[in-house]
Design a protein around this motif. Structure first.
Motif, PDB file in Angstrom:
ATOM      1  N   ARG A  59      -5.042   0.139  -0.029  1.00 32.67           N
ATOM      2  CA  ARG A  59      -3.631  -0.735   0.246  1.00 32.67           C
ATOM      3  C   ARG A  59      -3.144  -1.183  -1.370  1.00 32.67           C
ATOM      4  NH1 ARG A  59      -2.651  -2.385   5.876  1.00 32.67           N
ATOM      5  NH2 ARG A  59      -1.000  -3.848   5.180  1.00 32.67           N
ATOM      6  N   LEU A  60      -4.237  -1.848  -1.956  1.00 26.56           N
ATOM      7  CA  LEU A  60      -4.064  -2.319  -3.444  1.00 26.56           C
ATOM      8  C   LEU A  60      -3.596  -1.361  -4.333  1.00 26.56           C
ATOM      9  CD1 LEU A  60      -4.032  -4.911  -5.225  1.00 26.56           C
ATOM     10  CD2 LEU A  60      -6.518  -4.230  -5.599  1.00 26.56           C
ATOM     11  N   GLY A  61      -4.337  -0.272  -4.371  1.00 25.08           N
ATOM     12  CA  GLY A  61      -4.035   0.614  -5.411  1.00 25.08           C
ATOM     13  C   GLY A  61      -2.590   1.444  -5.190  1.00 25.08           C
ATOM     14  N   THR A  62      -2.210   1.514  -3.679  1.00 26.80           N
ATOM     15  CA  THR A  62      -1.151   2.157  -3.338  1.00 26.80           C
ATOM     16  C   THR A  62       0.183   1.038  -3.705  1.00 26.80           C
ATOM     17  OG1 THR A  62      -1.881   3.038  -1.461  1.00 26.80           O
ATOM     18  CG2 THR A  62       0.440   2.776  -1.279  1.00 26.80           C
ATOM     19  N   SER A  63      -0.015  -0.232  -3.669  1.00 24.86           N
ATOM     20  CA  SER A  63       0.956  -1.140  -3.608  1.00 24.86           C
ATOM     21  C   SER A  63       1.191  -1.228  -4.999  1.00 24.86           C
ATOM     22  CB  SER A  63       0.813  -2.543  -2.877  1.00 24.86           C
ATOM     23  OG  SER A  63       0.474  -2.260  -1.816  1.00 24.86           O
ATOM     24  N   TYR A  64      -0.044  -1.326  -5.896  1.00 23.86           N
ATOM     25  CA  TYR A  64       0.207  -1.394  -7.167  1.00 23.86           C
ATOM     26  C   TYR A  64       0.721  -0.249  -8.025  1.00 23.86           C
ATOM     27  CZ  TYR A  64      -1.277  -2.511 -12.151  1.00 23.86           C
ATOM     28  OH  TYR A  64      -1.316  -2.708 -13.492  1.00 23.86           O
ATOM     29  N   GLN A  65       0.611   0.856  -7.534  1.00 20.97           N
ATOM     30  CA  GLN A  65       1.196   2.247  -8.013  1.00 20.97           C
ATOM     31  C   GLN A  65       2.773   2.155  -7.881  1.00 20.97           C
ATOM     32  OE1 GLN A  65      -1.123   5.699  -7.129  1.00 20.97           O
ATOM     33  NE2 GLN A  65       0.429   6.985  -8.240  1.00 20.97           N
ATOM     34  N   ALA A  66       2.867   1.840  -6.664  1.00 18.87           N
ATOM     35  CA  ALA A  66       4.426   1.866  -6.171  1.00 18.87           C
ATOM     36  C   ALA A  66       5.112   0.844  -7.208  1.00 18.87           C
ATOM     37  CB  ALA A  66       4.599   1.346  -4.812  1.00 18.87           C
ATOM     38  N   ILE A  67       4.428  -0.503  -7.286  1.00 24.33           N
ATOM     39  CA  ILE A  67       5.275  -1.376  -8.049  1.00 24.33           C
ATOM     40  C   ILE A  67       5.351  -0.992  -9.412  1.00 24.33           C
ATOM     41  CG2 ILE A  67       4.706  -3.778  -9.139  1.00 24.33           C
ATOM     42  CD1 ILE A  67       3.614  -4.458  -6.213  1.00 24.33           C
ATOM     43  N   ALA A  68       4.194  -0.287  -9.988  1.00 28.01           N
ATOM     44  CA  ALA A  68       4.362   0.239 -11.439  1.00 28.01           C
ATOM     45  C   ALA A  68       5.612   1.172 -11.760  1.00 28.01           C
ATOM     46  CB  ALA A  68       2.991   0.869 -11.968  1.00 28.01           C
ATOM     47  N   GLU A  69       5.773   1.675 -10.609  1.00 26.12           N
ATOM     48  CA  GLU A  69       6.901   2.872 -10.487  1.00 26.12           C
ATOM     49  C   GLU A  69       8.371   2.005 -10.490  1.00 26.12           C
ATOM     50  OE1 GLU A  69       7.180   6.161 -10.926  1.00 26.12           O
ATOM     51  OE2 GLU A  69       5.056   6.398 -10.747  1.00 26.12           O
ATOM     52  N   LEU A  70       8.448   0.993  -9.464  1.00 28.01           N
ATOM     53  CA  LEU A  70       9.591   0.500  -9.331  1.00 28.01           C
ATOM     54  C   LEU A  70      10.113  -0.763 -10.445  1.00 28.01           C
ATOM     55  CD1 LEU A  70       8.897  -0.217  -5.525  1.00 28.01           C
ATOM     56  CD2 LEU A  70      10.597   1.456  -6.481  1.00 28.01           C
ATOM     57  N   GLU A  71       9.208  -1.059 -11.030  1.00 35.52           N
ATOM     58  CA  GLU A  71       9.122  -2.030 -12.215  1.00 35.52           C
ATOM     59  C   GLU A  71      10.319  -1.438 -13.103  1.00 35.52           C
ATOM     60  OE1 GLU A  71       5.763  -5.511 -12.443  1.00 35.52           O
ATOM     61  OE2 GLU A  71       5.274  -3.349 -12.946  1.00 35.52           O
TER      62      GLU A  71
END
Length: 134
Positions: A59-71
């Motif tokens: 969950r952490l990796g998923t969220s972090y990766q999505a945030i890195a994209e969205l930022e």
């Protein structure tokens, strides 16, 4: 998407948790990480407790990766909305609901893909708008 993968691989769970808190706020970060108590997330971010459970690390990796994209295109406030508002890419559920309900690996694939597609579409629209102004 290469940038978000590299960012995820090069960071520790502690650093990623801190970034989730920074972008999502403590309460939403706790929900994203399935932590019953937000103080637990603070402990993970500070290094007092080590995050080891595989499902939470996914969950952490998923969220972090999505945030890195969205930022690349959204503010933290908008990213919080992206995680909590229903999305047709998730059968009109939110990313948070997808994390809570699906197989963690399937959720990861769908969430990261949707984030990357959102960014690409946003950038394409911006490019087209810029072309129309020329």
């Amino acid at each position: 998407m290469t940038r978000s993968i590299a960012a995820t691989i090069s960071n520790t769970p502690r650093a990623m948790t801190s970034h989730l808190i920074e972008v999502l706020g403590l309460d939403l970060a706790a929900k994203v990480l399935a932590a019953a108590d937000p103080r637990t997330v603070t402990r993970w971010a500070s290094g007092v407790h080590v995050l080891r459970r595989e499902a939470i690390l996914i969950r952490l990796g998923t969220s972090y990766q999505a945030i890195a994209e969205l930022e690349e295109v959204l503010s933290p406030r908008q990213i919080r909305g992206w995680f909590t508002v229903s999305n047709d890419a998730f059968d009109y559920r939110s990313a948070l609901e997808l994390l809570d309900g699906d197989d963690p690996q399937l959720a990861r694939t769908r969430i990261v893909k949707a984030a990357a597609e959102f960014v690409a579409e946003y950038q394409n629209e911006q490019s087209n708008a810029d072309d129309g102004m020329s």
